[in-house]
Scaffold this motif. Structure first.
Motif, mmCIF file in Angstrom:
data_model
loop_
_atom_site.group_PDB
_atom_site.id
_atom_site.type_symbol
_atom_site.label_atom_id
_atom_site.label_comp_id
_atom_site.label_asym_id
_atom_site.label_seq_id
_atom_site.Cartn_x
_atom_site.Cartn_y
_atom_site.Cartn_z
ATOM 1 N N TYR A 225 -1.043 28.067 7.924
ATOM 2 C CA TYR A 225 -1.799 29.081 8.231
ATOM 3 C C TYR A 225 -3.089 28.663 8.765
ATOM 4 O O TYR A 225 -3.859 28.149 7.654
ATOM 5 C CB TYR A 225 -1.677 30.432 7.164
ATOM 6 N N ALA A 226 -3.481 28.793 9.709
ATOM 7 C CA ALA A 226 -4.870 28.440 10.156
ATOM 8 C C ALA A 226 -5.706 29.645 10.400
ATOM 9 O O ALA A 226 -5.016 30.655 11.084
ATOM 10 C CB ALA A 226 -4.742 27.383 11.418
ATOM 11 N N THR A 227 -7.325 29.758 9.971
ATOM 12 C CA THR A 227 -7.696 30.928 10.263
ATOM 13 C C THR A 227 -9.340 30.927 10.547
ATOM 14 O O THR A 227 -9.953 29.988 9.901
ATOM 15 C CB THR A 227 -7.827 31.907 8.871
ATOM 16 N N HIS A 228 -9.668 31.380 11.549
ATOM 17 C CA HIS A 228 -11.050 31.632 11.847
ATOM 18 C C HIS A 228 -11.347 32.995 11.020
ATOM 19 O O HIS A 228 -10.915 33.872 11.266
ATOM 20 C CB HIS A 228 -11.236 32.084 13.330
ATOM 21 N N MET A 229 -12.013 32.791 9.919
ATOM 22 C CA MET A 229 -12.201 33.875 8.960
ATOM 23 C C MET A 229 -12.848 35.072 9.443
ATOM 24 O O MET A 229 -13.489 34.934 10.385
ATOM 25 C CB MET A 229 -12.899 33.219 7.708
ATOM 26 N N ARG A 230 -12.692 36.028 8.545
ATOM 27 C CA ARG A 230 -13.121 37.308 8.955
ATOM 28 C C ARG A 230 -14.636 37.427 9.128
ATOM 29 O O ARG A 230 -15.176 38.054 9.859
ATOM 30 C CB ARG A 230 -12.741 38.439 8.117
ATOM 31 N N HIS A 258 -13.039 25.363 11.647
ATOM 32 C CA HIS A 258 -14.420 25.191 11.732
ATOM 33 C C HIS A 258 -15.305 25.697 10.787
ATOM 34 O O HIS A 258 -16.005 26.654 10.968
ATOM 35 C CB HIS A 258 -14.837 25.573 13.379
ATOM 36 N N LEU A 259 -15.187 25.096 9.613
ATOM 37 C CA LEU A 259 -15.868 25.597 8.355
ATOM 38 C C LEU A 259 -17.174 25.574 8.724
ATOM 39 O O LEU A 259 -17.801 24.402 9.098
ATOM 40 C CB LEU A 259 -15.388 25.043 7.230
ATOM 41 N N LYS A 260 -18.120 26.657 8.448
ATOM 42 C CA LYS A 260 -19.367 26.752 8.695
ATOM 43 C C LYS A 260 -20.010 28.019 7.715
ATOM 44 O O LYS A 260 -19.269 28.802 7.244
ATOM 45 C CB LYS A 260 -19.817 26.819 10.204
ATOM 46 N N VAL A 261 -21.322 27.925 7.810
ATOM 47 C CA VAL A 261 -22.132 29.162 7.147
ATOM 48 C C VAL A 261 -23.046 29.419 8.211
ATOM 49 O O VAL A 261 -24.123 28.583 8.469
ATOM 50 C CB VAL A 261 -22.598 28.967 5.810
ATOM 51 N N THR A 262 -23.167 30.567 8.653
ATOM 52 C CA THR A 262 -24.084 30.920 9.678
ATOM 53 C C THR A 262 -25.134 32.067 9.316
ATOM 54 O O THR A 262 -24.966 32.952 8.410
ATOM 55 C CB THR A 262 -23.523 31.545 10.909
ATOM 56 N N THR A 288 -7.187 23.173 3.135
ATOM 57 C CA THR A 288 -8.114 22.273 3.607
ATOM 58 C C THR A 288 -8.964 23.008 4.797
ATOM 59 O O THR A 288 -8.864 24.254 5.022
ATOM 60 C CB THR A 288 -7.265 21.140 4.477
ATOM 61 N N ALA A 289 -9.849 22.092 5.386
ATOM 62 C CA ALA A 289 -10.493 22.851 6.408
ATOM 63 C C ALA A 289 -10.916 21.922 7.677
ATOM 64 O O ALA A 289 -10.670 20.454 7.364
ATOM 65 C CB ALA A 289 -11.821 23.454 5.862
ATOM 66 N N ASP A 290 -11.516 22.248 8.679
ATOM 67 C CA ASP A 290 -11.805 21.230 9.783
ATOM 68 C C ASP A 290 -13.197 21.730 10.126
ATOM 69 O O ASP A 290 -13.764 22.880 9.770
ATOM 70 C CB ASP A 290 -11.081 21.354 10.801
ATOM 71 N N ALA A 291 -14.036 20.750 10.709
ATOM 72 C CA ALA A 291 -15.404 20.891 11.192
ATOM 73 C C ALA A 291 -15.985 20.113 12.299
ATOM 74 O O ALA A 291 -15.133 19.159 12.456
ATOM 75 C CB ALA A 291 -16.375 20.831 10.007
ATOM 76 N N TYR A 292 -16.944 20.603 12.878
ATOM 77 C CA TYR A 292 -17.445 19.885 14.089
ATOM 78 C C TYR A 292 -18.951 19.413 13.568
ATOM 79 O O TYR A 292 -19.576 20.229 12.735
ATOM 80 C CB TYR A 292 -17.513 20.572 15.182
ATOM 81 N N PRO A 293 -19.428 18.340 13.894
ATOM 82 C CA PRO A 293 -20.762 17.714 13.638
ATOM 83 C C PRO A 293 -22.148 18.459 14.278
ATOM 84 O O PRO A 293 -22.855 17.549 15.018
ATOM 85 C CB PRO A 293 -20.568 16.318 13.670
ATOM 86 N N TYR A 294 -22.138 19.862 14.504
ATOM 87 C CA TYR A 294 -23.321 20.574 15.269
ATOM 88 C C TYR A 294 -23.669 21.451 14.654
ATOM 89 O O TYR A 294 -22.866 22.353 13.682
ATOM 90 C CB TYR A 294 -22.799 20.868 16.743
ATOM 91 N N TYR A 414 -11.874 17.121 1.786
ATOM 92 C CA TYR A 414 -10.981 18.010 2.354
ATOM 93 C C TYR A 414 -11.003 18.574 3.621
ATOM 94 O O TYR A 414 -10.519 19.399 4.122
ATOM 95 C CB TYR A 414 -10.477 18.913 1.183
ATOM 96 N N VAL A 415 -12.003 17.966 4.194
ATOM 97 C CA VAL A 415 -12.513 18.476 5.644
ATOM 98 C C VAL A 415 -12.121 17.259 6.619
ATOM 99 O O VAL A 415 -12.758 16.579 6.568
ATOM 100 C CB VAL A 415 -13.918 18.975 5.765
ATOM 101 N N MET A 416 -11.456 17.790 7.647
ATOM 102 C CA MET A 416 -11.076 16.953 8.703
ATOM 103 C C MET A 416 -11.948 17.403 10.011
ATOM 104 O O MET A 416 -12.538 18.110 9.821
ATOM 105 C CB MET A 416 -9.335 17.189 9.089
#
Length: 538
Positions: A225-230, A258-262, A288-294, A414-416
């Protein structure tokens, strides 16, 4: 340099000599040769040049598994660009698509217009010559070999559109049953799992219990299950708790997209967010999570508007943006409410950049604040006018993140890595489409030194392969498919910028997909060998 030996039978189709191998496990690099035959790595050790039909001298270069883009939106790009050049140029050999709750299949002809409008940003031309997810995968295969391998998820939003259209309500018992059936069939056809986009309609109209029930189907088939969270801002911790709860109750592995805090008021929460993942894993939940470096993200401009503005689909959205009374209501909602993903409050008008506008190409690359000032026009009326004309086609870049948070997230074990990037050849896209993976190797490995090269490669290869349960990819190992990237660790660099987002990276010498050299000295060879991957196919 590649040497060809014609007319003589040799042991290997391709030999890579003298490379410094970073095998994807996280273990230290070592020097060895690699022999490839029939698309697979068959020997690692000492190999003579004369044993290879083609030979690459990788002396002084890093030889690593091809990068796996864990969060891609390349679902339709192959119909426009079979090579998927933006990803291939940066060393990506496999893309994982169907993210953020939207996939091109399955299709219900009755609601196709709604799906077409919401997925139109993924391609210049969308044919939809398919009904089932299996039909869609076969259409991809009809293109012939692809530039990169393809793995796909089923979008929860696509399931909802097929059964319920764009209605803001809970599904009936029968509708949920139909969604489960469509999901099960798609997983049987080879989808790797299900994704949600819980800030976007129609996903945002769903309750947690609906997602749990569907994720139980995913679990039964061995998917994830992959989620762009609420929410990724004011209630990001609560949104992460929801994602973890879904994994716990459904018994499904979870991938947080795309784990982030905005938003400035939330900066600094990355540490607590990462602790939530660690605690869940201690509990036995595969999170787990994924992220981009921007520090900027990108999405369609209409996501500036609250969820209720999207009810009924794109035409209703345009009508609301034209109506003076609704405009006033939208303005008041955006200014007074922050219990949703309010990009205006998070980024400010100066932090929202128009990436693409079919009706106003002169706006591209400029902020809403800049355009508003030059036109002497109220920024709200400006965005209402653009959306009224362009609907869901207008795209934006939003600067909403803090570099320290990004650093913590990208470097976490744990972040790819995922690009979340797409370029369909129009507008001024986010540079992540061309620069994500080289940027990690340049910024985080070479300059900041917060990740070792071996760890960075693990996060780009074996970690996503493990999540996908691809046992024969993501590693330099005998028996694995020869998806390989060869680069210079001293010069690898992202060159794409927000001003010039389509600049190719530097330092990537060769990209090999299923044993075929597709990039040589940083340029396309014209060969393609990528495959459509299916869950459970090894």
């Amino acid at each position: 340099m590649i040497k060809a030996f014609l007319g003589v039978w040799l042991e290997f189709d391709l030999v890579i000599k003298n490379g410094r191998i970073v095998d994807g496990t996280g273990n230290p690099r070592f020097i060895a040769d690699i022999g490839i035959r029939n698309g697979k790595i068959v020997k690692i050790g000492r190999i003579e040049e004369c044993q290879g039909y083609e030979v690459i001298n990788a002396d002084g270069l890093i030889v690593a598994p091809g990068f796996i883009d864990m969060h891609a939106h390349d679902d339709l790009i192959f119909f426009d660009d079979p090579f998927n050049k933006p990803k291939l140029y940066q060393g990506v050999t496999t893309v994982v698509c169907g993210n953020c709750g939207i996939s091109p299949a399955p299709v219900n002809r009755r609601t196709l217009d709604i799906l077409r409008s919401y997925i139109g940003i993924l391609s210049k031309r969308v044919s939809f010559e398919w009904i089932t997810y299996g039909d869609y995968l076969r259409k991809l295969e009809d293109i012939g070999p692809l530039g990169t391998n393809f793995a796909g998820l089923v979008g929860h939003g696509t399931l909802r559109i097929a059964i319920m259209g764009m209605e803001a309500r809970d599904p009936s018992h029968e509708e949920l049953k139909e969604m489960k059936s469509l999901l099960a069939k798609s997983l049987e056809d080879g989808a790797f799992g299900m994704s949600t986009g819980l800030i976007y309609p129609p996903g945002c109209y769903s309750r947690t219990e609906e997602i749990i029930e569907l994720s139980k189907v995913v679990s039964r088939y061995g998917g994830y299950y992959a989620t762009h969270m609420r929410n990724e801002s004011n209630v990001v911790l609560e949104s992460m708790a929801e994602a973890i709860r879904i994994g716990r109750e459904a018994g499904a592995p979870v991938e947080i997209s795309h784990l982030k805090v905005t938003g400035r008021r939330n900066w600094g929460k990355a540490t607590e967010m990462l602790k939530l993942i660690e605690r869940a894993r201690e509990e036995g939940i595969d999170v787990t999570a994924d992220a981009y470096p921007y520090t900027a993200g990108s999405t369609y401009l209409a996501s500036i508007l609250p969820p209720w503005a999207h009810e009924g689909g794109e035409e209703k959205l345009k009508e609301r943006c034209k109506d003076p009374k609704t405009r006033a209501k939208l303005r008041e909602f955006i200014e007074r409410r922050d219990d949703w993903e309010n990009f205006v409050k998070q980024a400010g008008w100066e932090g929202i950049i128009i990436a693409y506008s079919p009706s106003h190409p002169e706006f591209e690359g400029k902020s809403i604040a800049e355009i508003s000032k030059s036109l002497r026009k109220d920024p709200y009326n400006l965005i209402f006018d653009i959306i009224a004309e362009d609907g869901l086609k207008a795209m934006m870049i939003v600067f909403v993140m803090n570099e320290k948070d990004v650093d913590k997230i990208v470097s976490h074990p744990y972040v790819m890595i995922g690009t979340d990037g797409l370029d369909v050849g129009v507008g001024r896209p986010h540079p992540r489409a061309y620069g994500t993976f080289p940027r990690v190797l340049k910024i985080y490995v070479r300059e900041k030194r917060v990740i070792s090269l071996e760890e960075a490669i693990r996060k780009m290869s074996s970690l996503p392969a493990q999540k996908l349960r691809l046992k024969d990819r993501g590693l330099i190992r005998e028996g694995c498919w020869a998806d390989i990237v060869i680069f210079d660790p001293k010069t690898i660099s992202d060159e794409a910028t927000y001003e010039e987002p389509r600049r190719k990276p530097k330092g990537i010498k060769y990209v090999i997909v299923n044993g075929v050299v597709e990039i040589e000295d940083g340029e396309l060879t014209g060969k393609r060998a990528g495959r459509v991957l299916r869950r459970g196919m090894f």
